[in-house]
Design a protein around this motif. Structure first.
Motif, PDB file in Angstrom:
ATOM      1  N   PRO A  69      47.246  43.977  41.190  1.00 44.41           N
ATOM      2  CA  PRO A  69      47.743  42.603  41.286  1.00 44.41           C
ATOM      3  C   PRO A  69      46.836  41.671  42.085  1.00 44.41           C
ATOM      4  CG  PRO A  69      49.566  44.111  41.474  1.00 44.41           C
ATOM      5  CD  PRO A  69      48.316  44.972  41.447  1.00 44.41           C
ATOM      6  N   SER A  70      46.182  42.192  43.102  1.00 47.46           N
ATOM      7  CA  SER A  70      45.285  41.351  43.901  1.00 47.46           C
ATOM      8  C   SER A  70      44.093  40.841  43.098  1.00 47.46           C
ATOM      9  CB  SER A  70      44.791  42.131  45.124  1.00 47.46           C
ATOM     10  OG  SER A  70      44.116  43.311  44.726  1.00 47.46           O
ATOM     11  N   ASP A  71      43.776  41.506  41.979  1.00 46.02           N
ATOM     12  CA  ASP A  71      42.664  41.061  41.141  1.00 46.02           C
ATOM     13  C   ASP A  71      42.922  39.701  40.504  1.00 46.02           C
ATOM     14  OD1 ASP A  71      40.945  43.315  41.468  1.00 46.02           O
ATOM     15  OD2 ASP A  71      42.138  44.453  40.037  1.00 46.02           O
ATOM     16  N   LEU A  72      44.176  39.274  40.483  1.00 44.33           N
ATOM     17  CA  LEU A  72      44.527  37.993  39.865  1.00 44.33           C
ATOM     18  C   LEU A  72      44.512  36.838  40.864  1.00 44.33           C
ATOM     19  CD1 LEU A  72      47.439  39.341  37.702  1.00 44.33           C
ATOM     20  CD2 LEU A  72      45.383  38.287  36.795  1.00 44.33           C
ATOM     21  N   GLY A  73      44.382  37.155  42.145  1.00 41.37           N
ATOM     22  CA  GLY A  73      44.495  36.124  43.163  1.00 41.37           C
ATOM     23  C   GLY A  73      43.480  35.012  43.041  1.00 41.37           C
ATOM     24  N   GLY A  74      42.233  35.371  42.812  1.00 39.88           N
ATOM     25  CA  GLY A  74      41.190  34.354  42.722  1.00 39.88           C
ATOM     26  C   GLY A  74      41.399  33.403  41.565  1.00 39.88           C
ATOM     27  N   ALA A  75      41.790  33.938  40.412  1.00 40.96           N
ATOM     28  CA  ALA A  75      42.036  33.094  39.244  1.00 40.96           C
ATOM     29  C   ALA A  75      43.184  32.128  39.501  1.00 40.96           C
ATOM     30  CB  ALA A  75      42.335  33.966  38.029  1.00 40.96           C
ATOM     31  N   ALA A  76      44.233  32.619  40.165  1.00 41.85           N
ATOM     32  CA  ALA A  76      45.392  31.767  40.448  1.00 41.85           C
ATOM     33  C   ALA A  76      45.032  30.652  41.426  1.00 41.85           C
ATOM     34  CB  ALA A  76      46.533  32.607  40.998  1.00 41.85           C
ATOM     35  N   VAL A  77      44.307  30.999  42.486  1.00 46.13           N
ATOM     36  CA  VAL A  77      43.902  29.983  43.466  1.00 46.13           C
ATOM     37  C   VAL A  77      43.008  28.940  42.792  1.00 46.13           C
ATOM     38  CG1 VAL A  77      42.536  29.577  45.552  1.00 46.13           C
ATOM     39  CG2 VAL A  77      44.168  31.472  45.473  1.00 46.13           C
ATOM     40  N   PHE A  78      42.097  29.399  41.968  1.00 51.23           N
ATOM     41  CA  PHE A  78      41.212  28.479  41.250  1.00 51.23           C
ATOM     42  C   PHE A  78      42.006  27.488  40.400  1.00 51.23           C
ATOM     43  CE2 PHE A  78      38.922  27.976  37.063  1.00 51.23           C
ATOM     44  CZ  PHE A  78      38.114  26.929  37.468  1.00 51.23           C
ATOM     45  N   LEU A  79      42.902  28.000  39.550  1.00 53.13           N
ATOM     46  CA  LEU A  79      43.644  27.114  38.650  1.00 53.13           C
ATOM     47  C   LEU A  79      44.632  26.225  39.392  1.00 53.13           C
ATOM     48  CD1 LEU A  79      44.335  29.465  35.607  1.00 53.13           C
ATOM     49  CD2 LEU A  79      42.683  27.585  35.744  1.00 53.13           C
TER      50      LEU A  79
ATOM     51  N   ARG B  90      41.897  21.949  43.393  1.00 49.85           N
ATOM     52  CA  ARG B  90      41.163  20.784  42.888  1.00 49.85           C
ATOM     53  C   ARG B  90      39.941  21.195  42.081  1.00 49.85           C
ATOM     54  NH1 ARG B  90      38.656  17.590  46.121  1.00 49.85           N
ATOM     55  NH2 ARG B  90      38.698  18.900  47.991  1.00 49.85           N
ATOM     56  N   ALA B  91      39.470  22.417  42.285  1.00 44.89           N
ATOM     57  CA  ALA B  91      38.313  22.893  41.526  1.00 44.89           C
ATOM     58  C   ALA B  91      38.610  22.948  40.032  1.00 44.89           C
ATOM     59  CB  ALA B  91      37.898  24.283  42.027  1.00 44.89           C
ATOM     60  N   ALA B  92      39.894  22.985  39.659  1.00 44.91           N
ATOM     61  CA  ALA B  92      40.276  23.072  38.247  1.00 44.91           C
ATOM     62  C   ALA B  92      40.841  21.761  37.715  1.00 44.91           C
ATOM     63  CB  ALA B  92      41.299  24.189  38.063  1.00 44.91           C
ATOM     64  N   ASP B  93      40.533  20.646  38.369  1.00 49.96           N
ATOM     65  CA  ASP B  93      41.132  19.370  37.978  1.00 49.96           C
ATOM     66  C   ASP B  93      40.821  18.955  36.538  1.00 49.96           C
ATOM     67  OD1 ASP B  93      42.477  18.970  40.328  1.00 49.96           O
ATOM     68  OD2 ASP B  93      41.140  17.419  41.110  1.00 49.96           O
ATOM     69  N   TYR B  94      39.707  19.416  35.980  1.00 49.47           N
ATOM     70  CA  TYR B  94      39.351  19.004  34.612  1.00 49.47           C
ATOM     71  C   TYR B  94      39.517  20.155  33.625  1.00 49.47           C
ATOM     72  CZ  TYR B  94      37.053  16.025  31.141  1.00 49.47           C
ATOM     73  OH  TYR B  94      36.779  15.235  30.043  1.00 49.47           O
TER      74      TYR B  94
END
Length: 252
Positions: free
Chosen positions: A220-230, A233-237
């Motif tokens: 489950p921890s492998d998904l943490g980075g993707a979730a934080v990214f989305l 603000r890094a995923a605003d576009y």
């Protein structure tokens, strides 16, 4: 650059955060600074204890997401206790296994209600709150490898996760111009309660591991980075995207 991923001052509503994928995502969002409203049937005691160590605020909202009860009350409680909702993670899900020739209507309806109907109406309620706040927001749906593939013996699950993929794009089309980003994470084969039957089947476990380039089930921890990214603000576009986190499964 790191400030782009800072979620300080944000409130994340996460469904199914007591174990597995939901727990991993909730802990990661809290680690990035977000306060967490966790939604589910049972108190996520372990998740709350882990998040307490980050200093983030935490509130549990008791709700049975398969009963068709109005989910607007979930958002209202999060706002009442934590002040706002900036991030929604539609993670809660269930699965039923049977050959398509034997699949029951009850198992079909249960899975579609939890995995597709509730995420839509929860996204609707969260988006209304985000628009009222006037600062936009981030909605992250949890899709699946079966958003891309058919699978076997999981008819309602495949239908629901294919629906999540389409719904993610539909909501992105409607809400992108309103400042609400709607995207999805498509986990590969993760070691969770939903995959316990597969991992306990020696042949299926061997077949699955043989196709994953990373050579292991996801944690489950492998998904943490993707979730934080989305959620950041890094995923605003970024709008309407399904982000596979699959150890290379789809590349094989």
């Amino acid at each position: 650059m790191l400030d782009l991923f800072n979620l300080k001052g944000k409130v994340a509503l996460v469904t199914g955060a007591n174990t597995g994928i939901g727990q991993g995502i909730a802990v990661a969002l809290a680690g990035a600074g977000a306060d967490i409203a966790a939604v589910g049937r049972t108190p996520p005691t372990e998740t709350e204890a882990i998040i307490a160590e980050t200093g983030a605020r935490f509130h549990f909202i008791s709700a049975d997401l398969g009963k068709g009860a109005p989910v607007s009350a979930v958002v209202e409680e999060a706002v009442m206790v934590l002040g706002r909702v900036d991030i929604l993670v539609n993670n809660a899900g269930t699965i039923r296994r049977a050959d398509a020739l034997e699949f029951s209507e009850a198992d079909w309806d249960l899975v579609l209600d939890v995995n597709l109907k509730t995420p839509f109406f929860l996204a609707q309620a969260a988006a209304r709150q985000m628009l009222a706040q006037g600062e936009g927001g981030k909605i992250i749906n949890i899709a699946s490898m079966l958003s891309y593939q058919g699978g076997i013996r999981v008819a309602s699950y495949t239908a629901s996760k294919s629906g999540i993929a389409g719904l993610t794009k539909l909501l992105a089309n409607e809400w992108a111009a309103k400042g609400i980003n709607v995207n999805a994470i498509a986990p590969g084969y993760f070691a969770t309660n939903n995959t316990e039957a597969l991992r306990n089947d020696e042949q299926r476990n061997r077949d699955i591991l043989g196709r994953i380039p990373a050579g292991r089930w996801g944690a489950p921890s492998d998904l943490g980075g993707a979730a934080v990214f989305l959620a950041s603000r890094a995923a605003d576009y970024i709008h309407g995207t399904l982000l596979p986190v699959d150890g290379g499964w789809l590349a094989r």
